[in-house]
Write a protein that holds these residues in place. Structure first.
Motif, mmCIF file in Angstrom:
data_model
loop_
_atom_site.group_PDB
_atom_site.id
_atom_site.type_symbol
_atom_site.label_atom_id
_atom_site.label_comp_id
_atom_site.label_asym_id
_atom_site.label_seq_id
_atom_site.Cartn_x
_atom_site.Cartn_y
_atom_site.Cartn_z
ATOM 1 N N PHE A 134 46.653 -29.827 -20.317
ATOM 2 C CA PHE A 134 47.359 -30.547 -21.274
ATOM 3 C C PHE A 134 48.658 -29.957 -21.718
ATOM 4 N N ALA A 135 48.682 -28.460 -21.682
ATOM 5 C CA ALA A 135 50.152 -27.765 -21.716
ATOM 6 C C ALA A 135 51.006 -28.307 -20.811
ATOM 7 N N ALA A 144 52.989 -36.472 -26.164
ATOM 8 C CA ALA A 144 53.924 -35.815 -27.159
ATOM 9 C C ALA A 144 53.204 -34.689 -27.922
ATOM 10 N N VAL A 145 51.991 -34.843 -27.901
ATOM 11 C CA VAL A 145 51.208 -33.715 -28.750
ATOM 12 C C VAL A 145 51.119 -32.446 -27.881
ATOM 13 N N ALA A 149 44.343 -27.508 -27.410
ATOM 14 C CA ALA A 149 42.967 -27.307 -27.863
ATOM 15 C C ALA A 149 42.591 -28.903 -28.575
ATOM 16 N N TRP A 150 43.576 -29.440 -29.356
ATOM 17 C CA TRP A 150 43.178 -30.815 -29.846
ATOM 18 C C TRP A 150 43.098 -31.700 -28.575
ATOM 19 N N CYS A 151 43.990 -31.713 -27.523
ATOM 20 C CA CYS A 151 43.845 -32.804 -26.506
ATOM 21 C C CYS A 151 42.502 -32.400 -25.719
ATOM 22 N N GLY A 196 47.641 -42.920 -24.454
ATOM 23 C CA GLY A 196 48.158 -43.746 -25.531
ATOM 24 C C GLY A 196 48.128 -42.817 -27.042
ATOM 25 N N ALA A 197 46.611 -42.343 -27.026
ATOM 26 C CA ALA A 197 46.528 -41.532 -28.460
ATOM 27 C C ALA A 197 47.486 -40.273 -28.516
ATOM 28 N N LEU A 198 47.788 -39.651 -27.340
ATOM 29 C CA LEU A 198 48.462 -38.376 -27.296
ATOM 30 C C LEU A 198 50.020 -38.569 -27.123
ATOM 31 N N GLY A 199 50.261 -39.951 -27.313
ATOM 32 C CA GLY A 199 51.778 -40.108 -27.385
ATOM 33 C C GLY A 199 52.325 -40.523 -25.692
ATOM 34 N N GLY A 200 51.663 -40.675 -24.914
ATOM 35 C CA GLY A 200 52.024 -40.873 -23.629
ATOM 36 C C GLY A 200 52.472 -42.409 -23.344
#
Length: 208
Positions: A134-135, A144-145, A149-151, A196-200
Motif C-alpha cells: 500500500f505504501a 490517496a491515503v 496500516a489503515w489500508c 474508491g475508498a482510498l481515493g483511487g
C-alpha cells in the motif's frame, strides 16, 4: 556413506507424510470440524501412530495447518511480485490468490483468532508485506491515503466480506462490465471498492 546421506530419504519420507496428513486434515475437517485424528489418519492413508508421531495433539495439527496456510500466503506475495512489479497489478494478482486460498482452505480460514490466527489478519510478515504494497500504491499515485496500516485493515475486511458474498449476488453481477467468472468478479469488486475508498480512480485492471 555418511550419516547425513543415509538420513536424507527418511527426511523426505517424513515431509511427504506431513504433506499427506495436512492435505487430509484440511479435507476431512472442512466436512466435519470435530473429526478425530483417527479419521484424518485414515483419509491420509497412514497409520494412527504415524500421524501422532508428527502431530502429538490435535492442537499441534491445527497449528501446522495454520502455518501451512500462512506459508502459502507468503508464497503468493512472491508469485504476485507485489514488491518489484507494478503495484496495481500486484494488488490484483495477490487478491486473486488470496481468494483461491480461502476457497481451498475453508476449515483453517474458519478458525477464530482465539483458536488460531491465519492469513493477512494475523501473520506479522504478511501484515508488513501488505503495508509495503500500500505504501507503493500511494507512492505511485494509485491511492490517496498514506496510512499503510489503515489500508491493510480495510483490505483484509473487504477480503472477508467479498469472500462471504453468495454466488450471483448483485454486488458481483450488477455492474455492466462485471466479469462472468465468479473469481474475477470478486477480485474486481474488491479492488474497485478499495481504490474508491482510498481515493483511487477505481480504474485499470490486472492487465493494465
Amino acid at each position: 556413506m555418511s550419516e547425513d546421506v543415509r538420513s536424507r530419504p527418511v527426511r523426505a519420507d517424513a515431509q511427504q507424510s506431513i504433506a499427506r496428513i495436512l492435505d487430509a486434515a484440511q479435507r476431512v475437517l472442512a466436512g466435519d470440524p470435530s473429526a478425530s485424528m483417527e479419521q484424518i489418519a485414515g483419509a491420509a492413508g497412514l497409520g494412527r501412530a504415524t500421524v501422532h508421531r508428527h502431530f502429538p495433539s490435535r492442537q499441534s495439527l491445527l497449528a501446522a495447518l495454520v502455518g501451512d496456510l500462512n506459508a502459502r500466503y507468503r508464497s503468493a506475495f512472491d508469485q504476485a511480485r507485489v514488491m518489484n512489479g507494478p503495484p496495481l497489478v500486484g494488488l490484483y494478482r495477490l487478491t486473486e490468490m488470496a481468494f483461491e486460498l480461502k476457497v481451498s482452505h475453508p476449515f483453517v480460514i474458519s478458525l477464530t483468532p482465539a483458536e488460531q490466527g491465519t492469513g493477512p489478519a494475523s501473520d506479522p510478515e504478511i501484515q508488513d508485506g501488505l503495508e509495503r504494497l500500500f505504501a507503493r500504491l500511494h507512492a505511485a499515485g494509485e491511492i490517496a491515503v498514506g496510512d499503510p496500516a489503515w489500508c491493510r485493515r480495510l483490505y483484509v475486511a473487504l477480503l472477508h466480506e467479498v469472500h462471504e458474498l453468495p454466488g450471483g449476488s448483485p454486488a458481483l453481477t450488477g455492474a455492466a462490465d462485471a466479469p462472468d467468472d465468479d473469481l474475477d468478479a470478486r477480485v474486481e469488486l474488491l479492488v474497485r471498492t478499495l481504490l474508491g475508498a482510498l481515493g483511487g480512480g477505481g480504474e485499470g485492471g490486472a492487465g493494465s
